[in-house]
Design a protein around this motif. Structure first.
Motif, PDB file in Angstrom:
ATOM      1  N   GLU A   1       0.707  -1.018   0.191  1.00 39.15           N
ATOM      2  CA  GLU A   1       0.118  -0.271   0.285  1.00 39.15           C
ATOM      3  C   GLU A   1       1.000   1.639   0.017  1.00 39.15           C
ATOM      4  OE1 GLU A   1      -4.204  -0.074   1.865  1.00 39.15           O
ATOM      5  OE2 GLU A   1      -2.168   1.229   3.673  1.00 39.15           O
TER       6      GLU A   1
ATOM      7  N   ASP B   1      -3.308   4.822  -1.373  1.00 41.16           N
ATOM      8  CA  ASP B   1      -3.702   5.335  -0.010  1.00 41.16           C
ATOM      9  C   ASP B   1      -3.653   6.695   0.049  1.00 41.16           C
ATOM     10  OD1 ASP B   1      -4.731   5.781   2.356  1.00 41.16           O
ATOM     11  OD2 ASP B   1      -2.659   5.006   3.481  1.00 41.16           O
TER      12      ASP B   1
ATOM     13  N   SER C   1       3.350   0.345   2.546  1.00 36.49           N
ATOM     14  CA  SER C   1       3.100  -0.475   4.094  1.00 36.49           C
ATOM     15  C   SER C   1       2.719  -2.108   3.310  1.00 36.49           C
ATOM     16  CB  SER C   1       1.403   0.236   4.390  1.00 36.49           C
ATOM     17  OG  SER C   1       1.808   0.845   4.837  1.00 36.49           O
TER      18      SER C   1
ATOM     19  N   GLN D   1       0.748  -4.944   3.157  1.00 32.87           N
ATOM     20  CA  GLN D   1       0.033  -5.901   3.765  1.00 32.87           C
ATOM     21  C   GLN D   1      -0.073  -7.906   3.862  1.00 32.87           C
ATOM     22  OE1 GLN D   1      -2.820  -4.265   5.351  1.00 32.87           O
ATOM     23  NE2 GLN D   1      -1.611  -2.014   4.254  1.00 32.87           N
TER      24      GLN D   1
ATOM     25  N   LYS E   1      -1.584 -11.523   4.222  1.00 31.48           N
ATOM     26  CA  LYS E   1      -1.927 -12.646   4.517  1.00 31.48           C
ATOM     27  C   LYS E   1      -1.737 -13.803   5.229  1.00 31.48           C
ATOM     28  CE  LYS E   1      -5.284 -11.138   0.297  1.00 31.48           C
ATOM     29  NZ  LYS E   1      -6.097 -11.912  -0.663  1.00 31.48           N
TER      30      LYS E   1
ATOM     31  N   THR F   1      -6.236  -9.578   6.406  1.00 34.54           N
ATOM     32  CA  THR F   1      -4.725  -8.844   5.709  1.00 34.54           C
ATOM     33  C   THR F   1      -4.640  -8.315   7.416  1.00 34.54           C
ATOM     34  OG1 THR F   1      -5.803  -8.811   3.423  1.00 34.54           O
ATOM     35  CG2 THR F   1      -4.665  -7.240   4.409  1.00 34.54           C
ATOM     36  N   TRP F   2      -3.259  -8.422   7.740  1.00 30.41           N
ATOM     37  CA  TRP F   2      -2.468  -7.903   8.284  1.00 30.41           C
ATOM     38  C   TRP F   2      -1.658  -6.568   8.046  1.00 30.41           C
ATOM     39  CZ3 TRP F   2      -4.527  -9.059  13.310  1.00 30.41           C
ATOM     40  CH2 TRP F   2      -4.715 -10.266  13.102  1.00 30.41           C
ATOM     41  N   GLN F   3      -2.004  -5.392   8.017  1.00 28.86           N
ATOM     42  CA  GLN F   3      -0.615  -4.640   7.692  1.00 28.86           C
ATOM     43  C   GLN F   3       0.476  -4.525   8.847  1.00 28.86           C
ATOM     44  OE1 GLN F   3      -1.256  -0.059   7.126  1.00 28.86           O
ATOM     45  NE2 GLN F   3       0.388   0.666   8.343  1.00 28.86           N
TER      46      GLN F   3
ATOM     47  N   THR G   1       6.700  -0.649   7.757  1.00 29.86           N
ATOM     48  CA  THR G   1       6.465   0.403   6.642  1.00 29.86           C
ATOM     49  C   THR G   1       7.639   0.945   6.655  1.00 29.86           C
ATOM     50  OG1 THR G   1       6.517   1.188   9.138  1.00 29.86           O
ATOM     51  CG2 THR G   1       4.052   0.930   8.107  1.00 29.86           C
TER      52      THR G   1
END
Length: 658
Positions: A437, A475, A487, A489, A491, A497-499, A502
């Motif tokens: 992202e 984003d 970021s 992301q 699975k 989905t987890w961020q 970064t």
């Protein structure tokens, strides 16, 4: 040639002339069940919307993202109608669709009970069966106020029409243009059954809602502010078919089994003592082992990657975050200041300003760059009690924080290398499916710095993201106040989905701190600063992994990697010898010497999700062997001790899941 009385519209890329007064539904020949709305010139509309000359009309199917959102919004209206019919004193808040469902907020004297939800759901099914028609009508502000005089929260939304403060779902109720009210009309008589201030669109009738279920209730502050009244929120889910809903409910059951808070207690990994406070975890011995192994492996990889380790204190003078620029933006997210010797101090909410001071502590040369600083730094965030959630949203956390200082010429390569490093390390922990992202600035006044710097930083991130080969999602407006970010992301095993990691490019903090290095030509130059958190925080990543593996951590991360289970007391000494061999090779092993019977010991080991159970009876003792029992229930008998040790050590070193 078409006239105004005979509009020419575009359907499926083809122009056609339709009679005056044709609705979008008629133009699409929609059945109202599969196709439930229309997109007209890019805007979502009811099927009853009348098309005009030049319109481009597209169908919106119920199983599409837009179709589901419209269906769920309609379900929220049905729920609100049912609530007000059963609880006439209930005043309406907002009722937007959300991911996988919908909610509606109500001002009621007492919280809803589980029995209340059953009654509301029963009444909703009756309304759905009646096939009430959703009918849109424009109203003036004064007309809306007169019609909704008994609804104080709706009156407030009318006053917010078009205002920047109309947030947290208010856009579902009002738009920047005209106000509209949706009436629920009796299918046979056309009589008004209920109405709500709403921008729409909605389904043609309530009967088009194929499957729904009310899930739970909870408190919610009006418009998300603790300064406002607390309302009662009812959450529901709705789907385009019963099969889809059943699939989602099974997913929720699986997610509940994987809840890291539940697993943390069952496996004796961590807890949240009320004596310490909300959002502040303590790790028990077994959890401490997992955490140490996670950190040790990360340290090893960072050392190999050319990082230098630093350490910074937990508190600092408040002025440090004024210099960095954080305080105006993060003041509400930090713990209040406290006085020390006449100066205001803060618990550290982030590490980067202190790393800037390390860079600035002495003169720097271009020969030192890129300089990669790394710290497991404890930070503290004042999260609101309503959002604190196990290890994944805490008030005290340890960030695996890195800040890289480099030249502009090095920036592109450094970002690409960083992204590769991040993805490779996440894969080592067992996560393999990612997308990226890209968070950029918008017109918000919160963003600081020169437009040219932002463009250069954004381009560098965008290029690295494109070269990764991963899908990239935009984003807009999601950047940090000082710079854009990528970021990662990830699975998990059940598709959530987890961020996680970064990567942020920052031209502004080096300027604010006056950071410089001596370039090859002897001039003083400003470094580029790259912020990078890989896990995000140890606590959150621990929780994500625990849910990903459903508590059955791979052998290298398991707090106990093998357990010896004697068939009888006479076999304990043999297993202690086996355990000694394994410990010498670095395996975390226990021998169950309790008075429980063997089958109970096996069940206990299975509940603790221990990868390897080593059983021993008379035959094993005689053959200087053990019998393997794996976590999945398979068994292998008569394995020589050294061979058993080799198998376990090989699996641990390979970081495989069994």
């Amino acid at each position: 040639m078409s006239t105004v009385s005979e509009p020419r519209i575009t359907l499926d890329g083809n122009e056609r002339v339709v009679p005056a007064g044709t609705t979008a539904g008629e133009a699409l020949q929609a059945d109202g069940r599969t196709v439930v709305a229309a997109r007209v010139n890019g805007e979502l509309r009811d099927l009853a919307h009348r098309v005009a000359d030049g319109d481009a009309v597209e169908p919106v199917e119920i199983g599409s993202d837009d179709g589901r959102a419209i269906m769920r919004h309609s379900a929220a209206h049905v729920m609100a109608q049912a609530v007000q019919e059963l609880f006439p004193e209930a005043r309406l808040g907002i009722g937007p669709p959300v991911e996988n469902g919908f909610y509606y907020d109500f001002d009621v004297a007492e919280p809803f009970t589980p029995d209340d939800l059953k009654r509301v759901e029963k009444r909703m099914r009756e309304i759905v069966k009646q096939g009430q028609r959703f009918a849109r009508r424009p109203v003036s502000d004064d007309e809306a106020r007169a019609e909704l005089a008994d609804e104080p929260y709706k009156l407030e939304l009318i006053g917010l029409k078009g205002a920047a403060g109309a947030d947290d779902g208010a856009d579902v109720e009002v738009g920047a243009g005209e106000l509209t009210i949706y009436d629920n009309l009796d299918a046979k008589t056309g009589d008004l059954r209920w109405k709500d201030l709403c921008r729409g669109p909605h389904l043609p009738t309530t009967r088009v809602i194929p499957a729904f279920k009310l899930m739970r209730t909870g408190g919610a502050y009006w418009r998300g502010s603790e300064k406002n009244p607390q309302l009662q929120r009812i959450y529901g889910t709705a789907w385009e078919s019963r099969d889809k809903q059943d699939e989602y409910l099974r997913f929720l059951e699986e997610a509940e089994k994987r809840d890291h808070r539940k697993l943390g207690a069952e496996l004796d990994l961590f807890s949240f003592p009320t004596e310490i406070g909300s959002g502040l975890a303590v790790f028990h011995p077994k959890g401490g082992v997992v955490r140490r192994v996670m950190e040790d492996y990360s340290r090893k990889r960072h050392e190999e990657g050319g990082y230098e380790f630093v350490n910074t204190p937990h508190i600092t003078k408040e002025g440090l975050f004024e210099t960095s620029g954080h305080l105006p933006y993060y003041d509400e997210d930090t713990f209040p200041p406290f006085d020390v010797d006449g100066s205001n101090y803060r618990l550290k909410p982030m590490n980067c300003p202190m790393h800037n001071l390390i860079f600035k502590a002495r003169g720097r040369s271009y020969r030192e760059l890129p300089l990669r600083l790394f710290e497991f730094g404890s930070v503290y965030r004042f999260e609101k009690s309503g959002v604190v959630h196990g290890l994944t949203r805490v008030r005290g956390m340890t960030q695996d924080d890195s800040h890289i200082y480099c030249t502009k010429e090095q920036m592109g390569d450094e970002i690409r290398n960083l992204l590769t490093f991040v993805l490779d390390l996440l894969r080592d922990y067992g996560l393999n499916e990612f997308y990226l992202e890209l968070s950029t600035r918008d017109d918000s006044p919160k963003f600081i710095g020169d437009d040219a710097d932002w463009e250069e930083a954004t381009e560098a991130l965008s290029t690295a993201a494109a070269e990764s080969g991963l899908d990239l999602v935009a984003d807009p407006g999601g950047a940090a106040f000082y710079g854009p970010k990528i970021s990662v992301q990830a699975k998990d095993a059940i598709g959530r989905t987890w961020q996680l990691s970064t990567i942020q490019v920052d031209f502004n903090q080096p300027k604010r701190f006056g950071l410089e290095y001596q370039a090859a030509d002897g001039t003083r130059q400003r470094p580029v600063m790259i912020h990078r958190a890989l896990f995000g925080s140890i606590e959150r990543f621990f929780g994500v992994l625990l849910e990903h593996y459903a508590g059955a951590m791979p052998p290298w991360l398991s707090p106990v990697q093998a357990v010896g289970i004697p068939i009888g007391d006479a076999h304990v000494a043999h297993l202690e010898k086996v355990a000694a061999v394994l410990r010498d090779r670095g395996v975390r092993v226990e021998v169950d010497t309790s008075s429980d019977r063997m089958q109970k010991k096996i069940r206990n080991a299975q509940k603790q999700k221990i990868p390897y159970m080593l059983l021993a009876g008379d035959d094993d003792v005689a053959r200087d062997a053990v019998s393997f029992r794996y976590r999945n229930g398979e068994q292998k008998n008569g394995v020589p001790i050294e061979e058993a040790a080799d198998e376990i050590v090989k699996a641990i070193e390979a970081r495989v899941q069994i």
